[in-house]
Design an enzyme around this catalytic site. Structure first.
Site, PDB file in Angstrom:
ATOM      1  N   CYS A   1      71.778  61.177 -73.600  1.00  0.00           N
ATOM      2  CA  CYS A   1      70.732  61.716 -74.472  1.00  0.00           C
ATOM      3  C   CYS A   1      69.577  60.717 -74.545  1.00  0.00           C
ATOM      4  O   CYS A   1      68.904  60.476 -73.556  1.00  0.00           O
ATOM      5  CB  CYS A   1      71.331  62.043 -75.844  1.00  0.00           C
ATOM      6  SG  CYS A   1      70.194  62.852 -76.980  1.00  0.00           S
TER       7      CYS A   1
ATOM      8  N   HIS B   1      73.530  70.781 -73.973  1.00  0.00           N
ATOM      9  CA  HIS B   1      73.236  69.362 -74.168  1.00  0.00           C
ATOM     10  C   HIS B   1      74.497  68.656 -74.665  1.00  0.00           C
ATOM     11  O   HIS B   1      75.339  69.253 -75.328  1.00  0.00           O
ATOM     12  CB  HIS B   1      72.116  69.215 -75.201  1.00  0.00           C
ATOM     13  CG  HIS B   1      71.606  67.818 -75.344  1.00  0.00           C
ATOM     14  ND1 HIS B   1      70.829  67.214 -74.387  1.00  0.00           N
ATOM     15  CD2 HIS B   1      71.767  66.897 -76.333  1.00  0.00           C
ATOM     16  CE1 HIS B   1      70.521  65.989 -74.774  1.00  0.00           C
ATOM     17  NE2 HIS B   1      71.090  65.772 -75.960  1.00  0.00           N
TER      18      HIS B   1
ATOM     19  N   ASP C   1      70.944  73.612 -71.855  1.00  0.00           N
ATOM     20  CA  ASP C   1      70.368  72.618 -72.769  1.00  0.00           C
ATOM     21  C   ASP C   1      69.054  73.168 -73.315  1.00  0.00           C
ATOM     22  O   ASP C   1      68.085  73.332 -72.576  1.00  0.00           O
ATOM     23  CB  ASP C   1      70.124  71.309 -72.024  1.00  0.00           C
ATOM     24  CG  ASP C   1      69.776  70.144 -72.944  1.00  0.00           C
ATOM     25  OD1 ASP C   1      69.152  70.381 -73.994  1.00  0.00           O
ATOM     26  OD2 ASP C   1      70.124  69.001 -72.595  1.00  0.00           O
TER      27      ASP C   1
END
Length: 276
Positions: free
Chosen positions: A156, A245, A213
């Protein structure tokens, strides 16, 4: 940006114990890696303006270990990131995850992601890159690490940093970026983004992204792929069509076991292919 000096920065924060408050409740699928046969725990990294905490794991025996920088999500170096360093150590690496938000605040104690985002937004890229340079230097000097064999992986927020550090330090052998943001507006604290450095990238980076995502859209992934065609790095991007995600985050509902295991296997093969 005001320069931070040793006088006005003393890192008093310690690493998170357990999981960050913002990620509760933790799912039952969480993976736990023991420290048997390892040296694992908190360390302090000397940096330009003081010292920062980090979590280090490495084999208990041996020396000259390849170094892997493990870059946190926005939730800090909590139990999941610490566990990932132990996974690397079990494979024979010296893995280290520095706490890169410590000057801005202790995000592990915050329960709301909306409280975390403003803190993370204040973290300058230049500070992060400098801290990672210092982390590599510490690993080589104090922990039997091989500074000629450095890899990086991040998740991330850390996925974005993985791309940027690979551009910053051409001595890195390889990187693996997990669903890191690729585009953004240039600011004083974040002057460049992965798409901006892609064409000049020399370090081979493997990007692992989810087709579902909602925060990192496929058009930005394709934009990055297109820019990488001009690069000599031979970097690649893999998209898992059905993954959201944070599909590697086994402690969260976003975890997808099939894609996570495939990504981890690809990471290991990528590192070995590039001399790690």
């Amino acid at each position: 940006m005001k320069e931070i000096t040793r006088r006005n920065f003393i890192a008093t924060a310690s690493l998170a114990t357990g999981f960050a408050l913002a990620v509760q409740p933790v799912t039952a699928k969480v993976i736990t890696t023991d420290s048997q046969g390892l040296v694992a725990g908190a360390v302090k990294i000397p940096v330009a303006d003081g010292e920062i905490p980090a979590y280090r794991a490495q084999p208990a025996r041996g020396e000259n270990f390849p170094i892997v920088l493990v870059i946190q999500e926005i939730f800090g170096v909590h139990e999941h990131i610490q566990d990932i360093t132990r996974r690397f150590a079990k494979l024979g690496y010296l893995a280290i995850a520095p706490e890169l938000f410590v000057r801005q605040g202790d995000v592990s104690k915050l329960s709301n992601i909306d409280e975390i985002r403003p803190i993370v937004a204040k973290v300058p890229d230049a500070q992060v890159l400098s801290d990672l340079d210092a982390t590599v230097a510490w690993a080589a000097k104090s922990a039997q690490g091989n500074a000629q064999r450095v890899g990086i992986t991040g998740f991330c927020w850390g996925g974005r940093i993985t791309w940027l550090y690979a551009a910053h330090n051409p001595q890195v052998k390889a990187g693996v970026a997990w669903y890191g943001r690729l585009v953004g507006n240039a600011t004083e604290l974040q002057p460049t983004h992965p798409v901006d450095i892609a064409a000049k990238l020399k370090v081979p980076v493997l990007g692992l992204y989810g087709g579902k995502d909602t925060g990192i859209t496929l058009d930005t992934v394709e934009q990055m792929r297109d820019r990488l065609k001009s690069s000599s790095s031979k970097s690649q991007i893999i998209v898992y069509p059905d993954a959201p995600h944070a599909f590697y985050a086994d402690y969260r509902p976003s975890y997808r076991e099939k894609e996570a295991k495939d990504g981890w296997n690809r990471l290991q093969a990528w590192f070995k292919q590039h001399g790690l």
